[in-house]
Design an enzyme around this catalytic site. Sequence first.
Site, PDB file in Angstrom:
ATOM      1  CG  HIS A   1     -60.273   4.914  34.315  1.00  0.00           C
ATOM      2  ND1 HIS A   1     -59.327   5.187  35.279  1.00  0.00           N
ATOM      3  CD2 HIS A   1     -61.368   4.490  34.994  1.00  0.00           C
ATOM      4  CE1 HIS A   1     -59.823   4.937  36.484  1.00  0.00           C
ATOM      5  NE2 HIS A   1     -61.070   4.517  36.347  1.00  0.00           N
TER       6      HIS A   1
ATOM      7  CD  GLU B   1     -61.029   5.238  39.961  1.00  0.00           C
ATOM      8  OE1 GLU B   1     -61.848   6.094  39.553  1.00  0.00           O
ATOM      9  OE2 GLU B   1     -60.885   4.133  39.412  1.00  0.00           O
TER      10      GLU B   1
ATOM     11  CG  HIS C   1     -65.937   5.096  36.443  1.00  0.00           C
ATOM     12  ND1 HIS C   1     -65.481   6.234  37.061  1.00  0.00           N
ATOM     13  CD2 HIS C   1     -64.994   4.143  36.665  1.00  0.00           C
ATOM     14  CE1 HIS C   1     -64.326   5.977  37.642  1.00  0.00           C
ATOM     15  NE2 HIS C   1     -63.998   4.720  37.420  1.00  0.00           N
TER      16      HIS C   1
ATOM     17  CB  SER D   1     -66.764   9.352  35.039  1.00  0.00           C
ATOM     18  OG  SER D   1     -66.544   8.884  36.357  1.00  0.00           O
TER      19      SER D   1
HETATM   20 FE    FE Z   1     -62.223   3.799  37.976  1.00  0.00          FE
END
Ligand code: FE
Length: 286
Positions: free
Chosen positions: A132, A173, A127, A192
């Site tokens: 990111h 997010e 993730h 993700s």
């Molecule tokens: Fe995150």
Amino acid sequence: MAQHSLIRPEGAASDWTIPQNWAAYTAEDHATWDILFERQAALLPGRVTPEFIAGLDVLRLSKPGIPDFEELSERLMKATGWQVVAVPGLVPDDIFFDHLANRRFVSGNFIRRRDQLDYLQEPDVFHDVFGHVPLLAHPVFADYMQAYGEGGQRAAQAGVIEKLARLYWYTVEFGLVRSGDELKLYGAGIVSSYTESLFALDDPSPNRIGFDLRRLMRTKYRIDDFQQNYFVIDSFEDLLDQTLNTDFGPLYAELEGQADIEIETILPGDHVFTRGTQAYARAKAA
Ligand code: FE
Ligand code: PHE
């Protein structure tokens, strides 16, 4: 990600970093990364914002499997001056903001188990890095993340991080971005996740509404399942512009007396891209 009141694990530095210890990953750990990577790399083209695909190149490293943060940071540093540092898991808010303000992204160093490919509660290295890091290689998004860290430090001083946390949630997010008359994914929590990469764009259940800073900061969110609402930005430039050039101090004061907005509510002033059926959330609740 950050959380209140955590106890620093033994072996972590005062800034909560630990050595990534790349050599300690097992063959199975690396293979788990490869499975997840292949799956998302096949799914995302056409769904994700092109800046993300461009940023994926920073993840194409000389060693297979889970990226070695040293090599990754070297590449990312060249692109935008960011680094990736390892932490054991969630870190306290002030530590999180301090790292971001200094262009350091904190990543959990563990990877999920094979029975958790589709869902896990705590952010792992897949993730954190796959989700990111690609956008941290984009100059505008890189600046947004640093500015968010600095804003977090100010919000923490003022004791108002809850409202600011919603901004992180609904952009970094779980954000969507407009591309002509299509929507694209960019939020790390979506990209993700195989299942949410489908749900966030295709499912008729969630609302999809235009980004509005004041409105967003009043809106609740859920951490335990697919989102019931996504906010759509016009562009990263516009997101950075609106947030950087707004002094949040007066905004926090203004929002203080206003009630939270329920997650599925659509207001008269909203720019509605999708009026969701909320069928998914309702079925889950029943
Ligand atoms: Fe995150
Ligand atoms: N401009 C915000 C403040 O005054 C900080 C901020 C910038 C927050 C960019 C998020 C993103 O606190």
